[in-house]
Design a protein around this motif. Structure first.
Motif, PDB file in Angstrom:
ATOM      1  N   THR A  54       0.969  -1.211   0.104  1.00 67.47           N
ATOM      2  CA  THR A  54      -0.013   0.038   0.036  1.00 67.47           C
ATOM      3  C   THR A  54       0.768   1.295  -0.058  1.00 67.47           C
ATOM      4  O   THR A  54       2.089   1.230   0.103  1.00 67.47           O
ATOM      5  CB  THR A  54      -0.969  -0.079   1.108  1.00 67.47           C
ATOM      6  OG1 THR A  54       0.007   0.112   2.359  1.00 67.47           O
ATOM      7  CG2 THR A  54      -1.753  -1.241   1.334  1.00 67.47           C
ATOM      8  N   GLN A  55       0.318   2.421  -0.377  1.00 68.68           N
ATOM      9  CA  GLN A  55       1.120   3.658  -0.334  1.00 68.68           C
ATOM     10  C   GLN A  55       1.849   3.735   1.264  1.00 68.68           C
ATOM     11  O   GLN A  55       3.227   4.393   1.073  1.00 68.68           O
ATOM     12  CB  GLN A  55       0.300   4.893  -0.381  1.00 68.68           C
ATOM     13  CG  GLN A  55      -0.326   5.058  -2.034  1.00 68.68           C
ATOM     14  CD  GLN A  55      -1.055   6.226  -2.318  1.00 68.68           C
ATOM     15  OE1 GLN A  55      -1.304   6.877  -1.501  1.00 68.68           O
ATOM     16  NE2 GLN A  55      -1.337   6.208  -3.790  1.00 68.68           N
ATOM     17  N   GLN A  98      -0.447  -8.893   0.592  1.00 75.30           N
ATOM     18  CA  GLN A  98      -0.435  -7.645   0.523  1.00 75.30           C
ATOM     19  C   GLN A  98       0.092  -6.857   1.949  1.00 75.30           C
ATOM     20  O   GLN A  98      -0.079  -7.828   2.819  1.00 75.30           O
ATOM     21  CB  GLN A  98      -2.029  -7.161   0.411  1.00 75.30           C
ATOM     22  CG  GLN A  98      -2.081  -5.453   0.284  1.00 75.30           C
ATOM     23  CD  GLN A  98      -3.397  -5.181  -0.135  1.00 75.30           C
ATOM     24  OE1 GLN A  98      -3.768  -5.537  -1.254  1.00 75.30           O
ATOM     25  NE2 GLN A  98      -4.214  -4.409   0.554  1.00 75.30           N
ATOM     26  N   HIS A 158       0.673  -3.823   4.535  1.00 76.12           N
ATOM     27  CA  HIS A 158      -0.036  -2.535   4.962  1.00 76.12           C
ATOM     28  C   HIS A 158       0.786  -2.163   6.162  1.00 76.12           C
ATOM     29  O   HIS A 158       1.033  -2.901   6.992  1.00 76.12           O
ATOM     30  CB  HIS A 158      -1.488  -2.471   5.368  1.00 76.12           C
ATOM     31  CG  HIS A 158      -2.166  -1.184   5.470  1.00 76.12           C
ATOM     32  ND1 HIS A 158      -1.742  -0.064   4.700  1.00 76.12           N
ATOM     33  CD2 HIS A 158      -3.025  -0.797   6.381  1.00 76.12           C
ATOM     34  CE1 HIS A 158      -2.487   1.046   5.058  1.00 76.12           C
ATOM     35  NE2 HIS A 158      -2.961   0.686   6.204  1.00 76.12           N
ATOM     36  N   GLN A 211       4.136  -1.533  -5.846  1.00 72.13           N
ATOM     37  CA  GLN A 211       3.150  -0.700  -5.097  1.00 72.13           C
ATOM     38  C   GLN A 211       1.637  -1.129  -5.905  1.00 72.13           C
ATOM     39  O   GLN A 211       1.488  -0.574  -7.176  1.00 72.13           O
ATOM     40  CB  GLN A 211       3.384   0.786  -5.302  1.00 72.13           C
ATOM     41  CG  GLN A 211       2.416   1.787  -4.715  1.00 72.13           C
ATOM     42  CD  GLN A 211       2.958   3.267  -4.697  1.00 72.13           C
ATOM     43  OE1 GLN A 211       4.023   3.340  -4.487  1.00 72.13           O
ATOM     44  NE2 GLN A 211       1.826   4.101  -4.384  1.00 72.13           N
ATOM     45  N   SER A 255      -2.670  -2.455  -4.394  1.00 74.40           N
ATOM     46  CA  SER A 255      -3.346  -2.990  -3.359  1.00 74.40           C
ATOM     47  C   SER A 255      -4.887  -3.596  -3.875  1.00 74.40           C
ATOM     48  O   SER A 255      -5.136  -3.195  -4.790  1.00 74.40           O
ATOM     49  CB  SER A 255      -3.768  -2.099  -2.394  1.00 74.40           C
ATOM     50  OG  SER A 255      -4.380  -0.734  -2.713  1.00 74.40           O
ATOM     51  N   ARG A 270      -8.805  -3.513  -2.843  1.00 78.94           N
ATOM     52  CA  ARG A 270      -9.649  -3.268  -1.898  1.00 78.94           C
ATOM     53  C   ARG A 270     -10.401  -4.178  -0.830  1.00 78.94           C
ATOM     54  O   ARG A 270     -10.606  -3.892   0.307  1.00 78.94           O
ATOM     55  CB  ARG A 270     -10.678  -2.418  -2.767  1.00 78.94           C
ATOM     56  CG  ARG A 270     -11.769  -1.557  -1.713  1.00 78.94           C
ATOM     57  CD  ARG A 270     -12.873  -0.980  -2.437  1.00 78.94           C
ATOM     58  NE  ARG A 270     -12.342   0.153  -3.469  1.00 78.94           N
ATOM     59  CZ  ARG A 270     -12.915   0.732  -4.096  1.00 78.94           C
ATOM     60  NH1 ARG A 270     -14.146   0.749  -4.326  1.00 78.94           N
ATOM     61  NH2 ARG A 270     -12.460   1.846  -5.029  1.00 78.94           N
ATOM     62  N   GLN A 309      -7.679  -5.078   1.588  1.00 80.88           N
ATOM     63  CA  GLN A 309      -7.659  -4.145   2.693  1.00 80.88           C
ATOM     64  C   GLN A 309      -8.663  -3.917   3.530  1.00 80.88           C
ATOM     65  O   GLN A 309      -8.484  -3.631   4.668  1.00 80.88           O
ATOM     66  CB  GLN A 309      -7.666  -2.726   1.786  1.00 80.88           C
ATOM     67  CG  GLN A 309      -6.945  -1.594   2.621  1.00 80.88           C
ATOM     68  CD  GLN A 309      -5.522  -1.819   3.243  1.00 80.88           C
ATOM     69  OE1 GLN A 309      -4.792  -2.342   2.403  1.00 80.88           O
ATOM     70  NE2 GLN A 309      -5.447  -1.430   4.476  1.00 80.88           N
TER      71      GLN A 309
END
Length: 241
Positions: free
Chosen positions: A19-20, A61, A63, A142, A144, A146, A149
């Motif tokens: 993620t960012q 993923q 985060h 980079q 992701s 949804r 998340q």
């Protein structure tokens, strides 16, 4: 071309979709420029990586958040929603993260496999060798998802509640593993997919298919063993002081 494809099959790349906030975590400034360990993904959708000849044996993923002024990294397997939490990783220390990541994943699967009776101590060297051979290379991109998340946010909300209740985050690997076990034992569902599932059960099926010592154990056997384990856990009486 055949030799190239053969090499990729023998040495699959582990893809960490960042993620960012995670991309920022694995970056540093040099000569007024931001240098990041995170690359541009081969495609917008992680499911189509195979079409770009960069198929990974696992897609995760990752985060990053701050809880109680500490960096917390949460990794979630995209397919099974199996999650692992990491506290205390230093910013931009990719080696520390990948080492902790591989060690935790291996230890948790070995523990669960031995608890359920599918794995013996004599088989550990073969399992370890197969696992390590497929986890020598990592790529950070980079990107992701949804839906993934959303499940990660639920886990992090549980972690924040726990930190508020006890006054601290998991202080070591043992405590972090305990949190992993708890959240991975919760029923999950994915939009567009029928039914509910347990992340720890789905991950064990995935892990066994890739790294298990034999082919004699089926997904159905793993499901039955996990169901029996959950029944036993529910039947254990709670002793209050």
């Amino acid at each position: 071309q055949l030799e190239k494809e053969k090499t990729q099959t023998q040495n699959p790349m582990q893809t960490i979709n960042c993620t960012q906030p995670t991309s920022k975590f694995f970056s540093r400034k040099a000569n007024r420029k931001q240098l990041s360990r995170v690359q541009t993904p081969p495609s917008p959708d992680w499911r189509t990586d195979a079409d770009h000849h960069r198929h990974s044996s696992a897609q995760w993923q990752l985060h990053t958040v701050k809880i109680k002024r500490k960096f917390v990294l949460l990794a979630m397997h995209m397919e099974t929603r199996f999650a692992m939490v990491f506290v205390g990783i230093k910013q931009n220390d990719l080696h520390d993260f990948t080492h902790s990541f591989v060690e935790r994943w291996l230890n948790e699967m070995i523990r669960l496999g031995m608890q359920l009776g599918f794995l013996s101590e004599a088989e550990l060297p073969l399992v370890f060798e197969r696992f390590v051979q497929q986890h020598l290379q990592f790529e950070l991109v980079q990107r992701s998802d949804r839906s993934v998340q959303g499940h990660m946010n639920q886990n992090l909300a549980h972690l924040e509640d726990l930190a508020a209740e006890v006054g601290a985050l998991p202080a070591n690997e043992h405590e972090a593993t305990g949190f992993d076990m708890w959240v991975n034992g919760h029923l999950r569902s994915i939009g567009g997919c029928p039914g509910y599932f347990y992340p720890d059960e789905e991950m064990l099926k995935y892990w066994w298919a890739h790294f298990g010592p034999t082919q004699r154990t089926t997904s159905e056997q793993i499901t039955k063993a996990c169901q029996q384990r959950r029944r036993i856990q529910r039947d254990i009486p709670i002793v209050k002081g």
